[in-house]
Design a protein around this motif. Structure first.
Motif, short mmCIF file in Angstrom:
data_model
loop_
_atom_site.label_atom_id
_atom_site.label_comp_id
_atom_site.label_asym_id
_atom_site.label_seq_id
_atom_site.Cartn_x
_atom_site.Cartn_y
_atom_site.Cartn_z
N LEU B 80 0.82 -1.21 0.00
CA LEU B 80 0.00 0.00 0.00
C LEU B 80 0.85 1.26 0.00
O LEU B 80 0.42 2.30 -0.47
CB LEU B 80 -0.94 -0.01 1.21
CG LEU B 80 -2.16 -0.91 1.03
CD1 LEU B 80 -2.83 -1.17 2.36
CD2 LEU B 80 -3.14 -0.27 0.05
N ARG B 81 2.05 1.18 0.53
CA ARG B 81 2.91 2.36 0.50
C ARG B 81 3.25 2.74 -0.93
O ARG B 81 3.30 3.91 -1.30
CB ARG B 81 4.21 2.10 1.29
CG ARG B 81 4.08 2.62 2.68
CD ARG B 81 5.34 2.66 3.47
NE ARG B 81 5.03 2.31 4.84
CZ ARG B 81 4.29 3.06 5.66
NH1 ARG B 81 3.82 4.22 5.26
NH2 ARG B 81 4.01 2.66 6.87
N ALA B 82 3.43 1.72 -1.74
CA ALA B 82 3.78 1.98 -3.14
C ALA B 82 2.54 2.35 -3.96
O ALA B 82 2.66 2.90 -5.05
CB ALA B 82 4.44 0.73 -3.72
N GLY B 83 1.35 2.09 -3.43
CA GLY B 83 0.11 2.27 -4.20
C GLY B 83 -0.24 0.96 -4.88
O GLY B 83 0.61 0.34 -5.53
N THR B 84 -1.47 0.52 -4.72
CA THR B 84 -1.87 -0.77 -5.28
C THR B 84 -3.29 -0.65 -5.84
O THR B 84 -4.11 0.07 -5.26
CB THR B 84 -1.77 -1.87 -4.19
OG1 THR B 84 -1.88 -3.15 -4.80
CG2 THR B 84 -2.85 -1.74 -3.13
N PRO B 85 -3.59 -1.32 -6.96
CA PRO B 85 -4.94 -1.23 -7.51
C PRO B 85 -5.94 -1.83 -6.53
O PRO B 85 -5.67 -2.87 -5.93
CB PRO B 85 -4.89 -2.08 -8.78
CG PRO B 85 -3.45 -2.36 -9.05
CD PRO B 85 -2.71 -2.21 -7.76
N ALA B 86 -7.08 -1.16 -6.38
CA ALA B 86 -8.09 -1.63 -5.44
C ALA B 86 -9.47 -1.38 -6.04
O ALA B 86 -9.63 -0.62 -7.01
CB ALA B 86 -7.97 -0.93 -4.10
N CYS B 87 -10.45 -2.04 -5.45
CA CYS B 87 -11.85 -1.85 -5.83
C CYS B 87 -12.65 -1.80 -4.54
O CYS B 87 -12.65 -2.77 -3.77
CB CYS B 87 -12.31 -3.00 -6.72
SG CYS B 87 -14.08 -2.96 -7.11
N LEU B 88 -13.28 -0.67 -4.28
CA LEU B 88 -14.09 -0.51 -3.07
C LEU B 88 -15.56 -0.54 -3.47
O LEU B 88 -16.00 0.22 -4.35
CB LEU B 88 -13.75 0.81 -2.37
CG LEU B 88 -14.48 1.08 -1.03
CD1 LEU B 88 -13.59 1.92 -0.10
CD2 LEU B 88 -15.82 1.75 -1.22
N THR B 89 -16.32 -1.43 -2.83
CA THR B 89 -17.73 -1.62 -3.17
C THR B 89 -18.62 -1.43 -1.95
O THR B 89 -18.30 -1.90 -0.87
CB THR B 89 -17.92 -3.04 -3.76
OG1 THR B 89 -17.12 -3.15 -4.93
CG2 THR B 89 -19.38 -3.30 -4.11
#
Lengths: 241, 241
Positions: B80-89
């Motif tokens: 997460l520090r580097a940034g990671t693809p996510a999907c919030l639903t």
């Protein structure tokens, strides 16, 4: 159905071990199934082409097998035919916790995270059984009273299944937990409970005359807790199996 | 706060275009925000080491930024520090649809899927603002009445943020939709509505004498719909911003 001893537990690994607030976690089948069976709505995480998707859908359970309806999007189907790692989560919000510090604000909840390989159920007998299950698990005995499923409908429905390899349940069910020195702080604190409640049934305006609401819906009476109705329906369904 | 025109829409791509039942999908900010703002519980999908995780948590929104609490598990933090693809639903179940065929059984629901890059919020000012937001967004004006956050607490809290790059809302809100020839079939059909309802508040047993329930909680009165209380709170919060 296979009998699963109620004292059985899922194995733990880095994947399912509860990390944040691990005191709230458990791994036994009974705890995990209790959360799953009290819900109809789940969220499934898959990864396709490096992108995670969090998809809401309806799930149902047979022993340690989970089933849900899938998208017929071709890209997803391709991955699901081969089997793809997935995580299916069911969560219930039970209350808002208003503490005397922002840090101790919280929520009461019950959640279960289940890990395994999701795959399309295309063996015809297993698929038909699963499709009857999605009705009878929620409304025990209803499936056989319905207009029978057509071959075309069975074909048009994508059923996804996953055997639970690992799982965890996580529960917070208590009042405000402030730091000891904060109880003197002059601000209101407490719990605001919330729950999913059943409303008054709305019969289809085109019902045939004299068509009464069937007995198997008695648990879904106005004012009932949905979690209880769903849990009772699952128990009845298992009794019939 | 930045003004977002209410007619604005999120861009569409393969990622967020609604595939199954695309007639139920929309992409405008207002539709997506309405679903997000009516809920407190969300599910976030991330992928770590090829395994998708579907994590339930509490979310809050500032314009097109979503925030939530994260796990402090070291493996996740590193990604997460580097940034990671996510999907919030966020999903709301509104009713059970009992049709005359198994195929037409369904549910009424509202859901929103949001895609972007999740990253840890560690810039101190942004983090403190987000931490005040998680209280005030639900209970407008409460943050400044609380015992102030300590530096240690701010450090111990992981806040994750994601700007919504793409999103979709999906809604089913209607009655039974049977095949025309099935309306003659002799079985009960209808809608069983469900909703999240607020119960009677349980004040902390250690409240100081005379500590009344504050006015900003009036929307969370016993019997209120949680979705409405949360939506109203967000509107008040935005008005204060």
């Amino acid at each position: 159905m296979n009998e699963i001893p109620t004292t059985a537990s899922f194995p733990t690994s880095k994947r399912n071990r509860v990390k944040r607030r691990h005191d709230r976690g458990s791994y036994d089948h009974a705890s995990v199934f209790a959360v799953l069976d009290a819900g109809l709505l789940c969220h499934v995480a898959y990864t396709f082409d490096g992108q995670p998707y969090c998809t809401p859908t309806i799930h149902w359970r047979e022993d340690d097998m989970l089933y849900w309806h899938g998208s017929s999007a071709s890209r997803m189907l391709r991955h699901l035919r081969a089997g793809t790692p997935a995580c299916l989560t069911v969560s219930h919000l039970d209350g808002l916790i208003l503490a005397r510090s922002g840090f101790n604000h919280s929520a009461n909840y019950r959640s279960a995270m289940c890990f395994g390989m999701a795959r399309i159920i295309d063996e015809p007998q297993e698929k038909l059984k699963a499709l009857a299950g999605v009705v009878d698990r929620f409304y025990p005995g209803r499936a056989e009273t319905l207009r029978p499923i057509s071959a075309q409908e069975a074909k048009a429905t994508t059923v996804i299944g996953m055997r639970i390899e690992e799982a965890s349940a996580k529960v917070r069910a208590k009042g405000v937990a402030d730091d000891e020195e904060d109880y003197e702080y002059p601000v209101w604190a407490g719990v605001i409970p919330v729950s999913m409640v059943v409303g008054a049934a709305e019969p289809c305006p085109r019902l045939l005359p004299g068509m009464a609401r069937p007995d198997y819906l008695s648990g879904y009476a106005e004012g009932a807790r949905l979690a209880q109705a769903l849990t009772d329906a699952q128990r009845m369904y298992e009794g019939e199996g």
